[in-house]
Design an enzyme around this catalytic site. Structure first.
Site, PDB file in Angstrom:
ATOM      1  N   SER A 191      92.110  50.372 113.627  1.00  0.00           N
ATOM      2  CA  SER A 191      93.334  50.185 112.147  1.00  0.00           C
ATOM      3  C   SER A 191      93.092  51.803 111.991  1.00  0.00           C
ATOM      4  CB  SER A 191      93.104  49.810 111.556  1.00  0.00           C
ATOM      5  OG  SER A 191      94.678  49.040 110.229  1.00  0.00           O
ATOM      6  N   GLU A 324      99.955  42.193 115.852  1.00  0.00           N
ATOM      7  CA  GLU A 324      99.527  43.039 114.958  1.00  0.00           C
ATOM      8  C   GLU A 324      99.857  41.988 114.080  1.00  0.00           C
ATOM      9  OE1 GLU A 324      96.595  45.331 114.976  1.00  0.00           O
ATOM     10  OE2 GLU A 324      97.170  45.892 117.306  1.00  0.00           O
ATOM     11  N   HIS A 415      96.106  41.264 113.775  1.00  0.00           N
ATOM     12  CA  HIS A 415      95.686  42.644 113.343  1.00  0.00           C
ATOM     13  C   HIS A 415      94.153  42.195 113.117  1.00  0.00           C
ATOM     14  CE1 HIS A 415      95.697  46.627 112.537  1.00  0.00           C
ATOM     15  NE2 HIS A 415      95.627  46.151 110.898  1.00  0.00           N
TER      16      HIS A 415
END
Length: 500
Positions: A191, A324, A415
């Site tokens: 991320s 995600e 995610h």
């Protein structure tokens, strides 16, 4: 319990540290690489930590820059630890002490959290599995939010990035004492951490500090200095102080956090805000409190830097999970059922040509599902494809992957899902909430082995991405290699779509 004399020690340039043994490896936690960023150092470049005498215990995680998590319960357990000396490294090693053969390969991990949150003290970032495979692992902290990245008239820009650089210099100068090879350093993160390592890949100043890059779900850096200055001036105006070090130093950490929550595109504090309006801001402004193209430390956006050949001698793996941020409109299916997808995508800033191509590439999805996938593709998948194609044009060694295994707990490959598979820590805490009660160990074996092989040899075990083969590793049950595995996101990079 082993006595202090039986515990592992290592001699750094600042002094001796004592860690603790675990099964098969040693952990040295909370080693300060910089002076506490407080008082006159609060908004300045980090200063290397002064030497100490005697032996310093390194058996507990140090204080963290994070004071407030993004949510009450985060996807990755990342604890906040109080204290002032927040710039630390944690070293996990199977063989502390100088090596006779040059040392083991090194993984340096930079945590995510939108550049406003996150912690290197997560149990998921423990390097035990990598130690088992002969890789020394280091996790680092850095200043977050406005303290790390906010514009201040008379302070250096990108202070959080200066923290990354000093931490990497610490690794260069000290990792041999922990059995690591400073010439074989791979930087990795997920991320915002994945974006951090891409930013470092495109920074001339960072080039001598690592040899390989492994980016998980990393958003490329592209925020302009003008936008950063605008946010910095707004924050100072809200506080009623001058946008200077003197003015902002009068504000406490808590006051800064409250103000940045009103202005940041991540971690905002208004639960009643229109979710689509918030999405539009996030998609079009990016991570507003994060690395900024300042013309010096970061001379170009990530895409521009890689197109210019910066970092082309470094091996790069990058990729994303398939879904995600699809969860951003979870539960909105009924509310959006009667709204044409084109209307919502247009409201998010997509042009008519992009909308037509994107809708055509995603048949059978209702509006909420299609818009959720659009957010994922816009923020993560299309940029990963774009960077792979840029690197291919520069003949830079690049591998592209997708993490496609659908978690029964979240209904897709969301995610953060790939992180415990890469670290091979499926037995750690809070895994079931993200990956379900029985996540497949066989998949963790494959993801982790690919990462360990890349860190050690520069080859993850599948063909490089290039214009001819366009190979993409798809992590699923079973794992496969497919051609052009990101084709459904190509509509979001229209300037390249005409080439395919």
């Amino acid at each position: 319990m082993a006595s202090a004399a039986q515990q592992p020690e290592a001699t750094t340039q600042a002094g001796v540290v004592r860690g603790r043994w675990r099964d098969g490896s040693a952990a040295f936690l909370g080693i300060p690489f910089a002076e506490p960023p407080i008082n006159e150092l609060r908004f300045q470049a980090p200063v290397p930590h002064r030497p100490w005498s005697g032996v310093r215990d390194a058996v507990e995680y140090g204080p963290t820059p994070q004071r407030k998590t993004l949510a009450e319960v985060t996807l990755i357990p990342e604890p906040s630890i109080e204290g002032e000396s927040t710039l630390n490294v944690n070293v996990f090693t199977p063989a502390p002490g100088p090596a006779d053969d040059g040392g083991l390969p090194v993984l340096v991990w930079i945590h995510g959290g939108g550049y406003v949150a996150g912690s290197p003290a997560s149990p998921w970032y423990d390097g035990a599995a990598f130690n088992r495979d002969g890789v020394v692992t280091v996790s680092i902290s850095y200043r977050l939010g406005f303290d790390g990245f906010g514009w201040i008239e008379d302070a250096p820009a990108n202070r959080g990035m200066l923290d990354w650089l000093l931490a990497l210099e610490w690794v260069r100068d000290n990792i041999a004492a922990f059995g690591g090879d400073p010439a074989r350093v791979t930087i990795s993160g997920q991320s915002a951490g994945g974006g951090a390592v891409l930013t470092l890949l495109g920074s001339p100043r960072a080039q001598g500090l690592f040899s390989r890059v492994l980016s998980l779900s990393g958003p490329p850096t592209q925020v302009a200095m003008e936008a950063s200055e605008e946010l910095g001036r707004k924050l100072a105006a809200l506080a009623g102080v001058a946008p200077t070090v003197a003015g902002l130093s009068a504000l406490s950490e808590a006051e800064i956090l409250a103000l940045q929550g009103q202005l940041s595109s991540v971690g905002g504090s208004d639960p009643t805000a229109d979710p689509l309006a918030g999405l539009s801001t996030m998609l079009n402004e990016g991570l507003t409190l994060g690395p900024v193209v300042d013309g010096a430390l970061i001379p170009l956006s990530t895409a521009e830097a890689l197109a210019a050949g910066i970092g082309a001698d470094k091996e790069l793996i990058l990729g994303t999970t398939d879904n995600e941020f699809n969860m951003v409109l979870a539960g909105a299916g009924d509310a959006l059922a009667a709204v044409p997808p084109a209307a919502v995508l247009g409201g998010l800033g997509a042009t008519p040509g992009v909308i037509e191509a994107y809708v055509a590439a995603h048949p059978g999805l209702d509006t909420a599902a299609l818009v959720g996938q659009f957010v994922t593709d816009h923020m993560f998948r299309a940029p990963a494809l774009d960077l792979a194609e840029i690197r291919a044009a520069a003949q830079a060694p690049t591998w592209l992957y997708r993490f496609a295994w659908a978690s029964p707990a979240v209904g897709g490959a969301g995610h953060c899902l790939d992180v415990p598979f890469m670290f091979d820590c499926l037995g750690s805490e809070r895994i079931a909430a993200l990956a379900g009660p029985q996540p497949p160990q066989a998949l963790a074996d494959e993801v982790h082995a690919s990462a360990a092989s890349f860190i050690a040899t520069g080859n993850p075990g599948w063909p490089q991405w290039d214009d001819a083969g366009q190979a993409v590793r798809v992590y699923d049950l079973p794992t496969t290699v497919v051609a052009d595995g990101y084709a459904d996101a190509r509509a979001l990079i229209p300037e390249r779509a005409a080439q395919h």
